[in-house]
Design an enzyme around this catalytic site. Sequence first.
Site, short mmCIF file in Angstrom:
data_model
loop_
_atom_site.label_atom_id
_atom_site.label_comp_id
_atom_site.label_asym_id
_atom_site.label_seq_id
_atom_site.Cartn_x
_atom_site.Cartn_y
_atom_site.Cartn_z
N GLY A 46 0.84 -1.15 0.05
CA GLY A 46 0.11 -0.07 -0.15
C GLY A 46 0.87 1.20 -0.01
N GLN A 51 2.89 9.58 1.39
CA GLN A 51 4.24 9.25 1.35
C GLN A 51 5.07 9.73 0.25
OE1 GLN A 51 2.43 5.14 2.04
NE2 GLN A 51 4.48 4.98 3.24
N CYS A 91 6.25 -0.39 6.99
CA CYS A 91 5.59 0.75 6.11
C CYS A 91 7.01 1.30 5.34
CB CYS A 91 5.26 1.92 7.23
SG CYS A 91 4.91 3.46 6.07
N LEU A 92 6.61 1.51 4.17
CA LEU A 92 7.79 2.00 3.18
C LEU A 92 8.32 3.43 3.66
CD1 LEU A 92 6.07 1.06 -0.39
CD2 LEU A 92 7.75 -0.02 0.79
N HIS A 133 -4.29 1.69 8.10
CA HIS A 133 -2.82 2.12 7.99
C HIS A 133 -2.71 3.17 6.99
CE1 HIS A 133 1.81 1.14 7.85
NE2 HIS A 133 1.48 2.03 6.74
N GLU A 134 -3.39 3.17 5.72
CA GLU A 134 -3.16 4.25 4.80
C GLU A 134 -3.89 5.41 5.17
OE1 GLU A 134 -0.83 3.61 2.78
OE2 GLU A 134 -0.78 1.46 3.14
N HIS A 137 -2.22 7.49 7.14
CA HIS A 137 -1.14 8.44 6.61
C HIS A 137 -1.78 9.75 6.02
CE1 HIS A 137 2.71 6.11 6.23
NE2 HIS A 137 2.15 4.95 5.72
NI NI Z 1 2.72 3.06 5.50
#
Ligand code: NI
Length: 166
Positions: A46, A51, A91-92, A133-134, A137
């Site tokens: 995701g 991000q 998480c990226l 989670h998204e 963000h």
């Molecule tokens: Ni993330």
Amino acid sequence: MALLKILKYPDPRLRIKAKRVTKIDSALRRVVADMYETMYDSQGVGLAATQVDVHWRLFTMDLSEAHDQPICIVNPEIVHLEGEQFESEGCLSVIDAWDKVKRAAKVILRGMDLESNPLEMEAEGLMAACFQHEIDHLDGILFVDHLSRLKRERIDKKIEKNNRQA
Ligand code: NI
């Protein structure tokens, strides 16, 4: 298409609260295409616009192994939460950190697709956790914010150390 730069924690731009999308135009579609490419290239499941330093409320996701189930939700909102799960997340934007986060086990999400069609999705397990989670963000919240102070400090120290070495 192009690979986008993913902001890394503790970059303050990850704390910006994204604005609702009011118009889906070709520029926004291009961003989404680039987000997919960036997400797949980084082996992520995701990616929220926040991000990649784009502060519109949308995210891309694909939980399939074959990368053939792309999902893009514009203006996502969770309208129902149910139950509880406690599973490991990464998480990226947070390098080399994984930890268990308490999330609702089941959610109902509403939003729009890229053609401005309203959509509603019911999800549980991993997909439900990813939705939460998204959306976090887009509100400037990272999964590490859900951890205990001790765990958070451990991650902060590790990242500081890595940054010093870089
Ligand atoms: Ni993330």
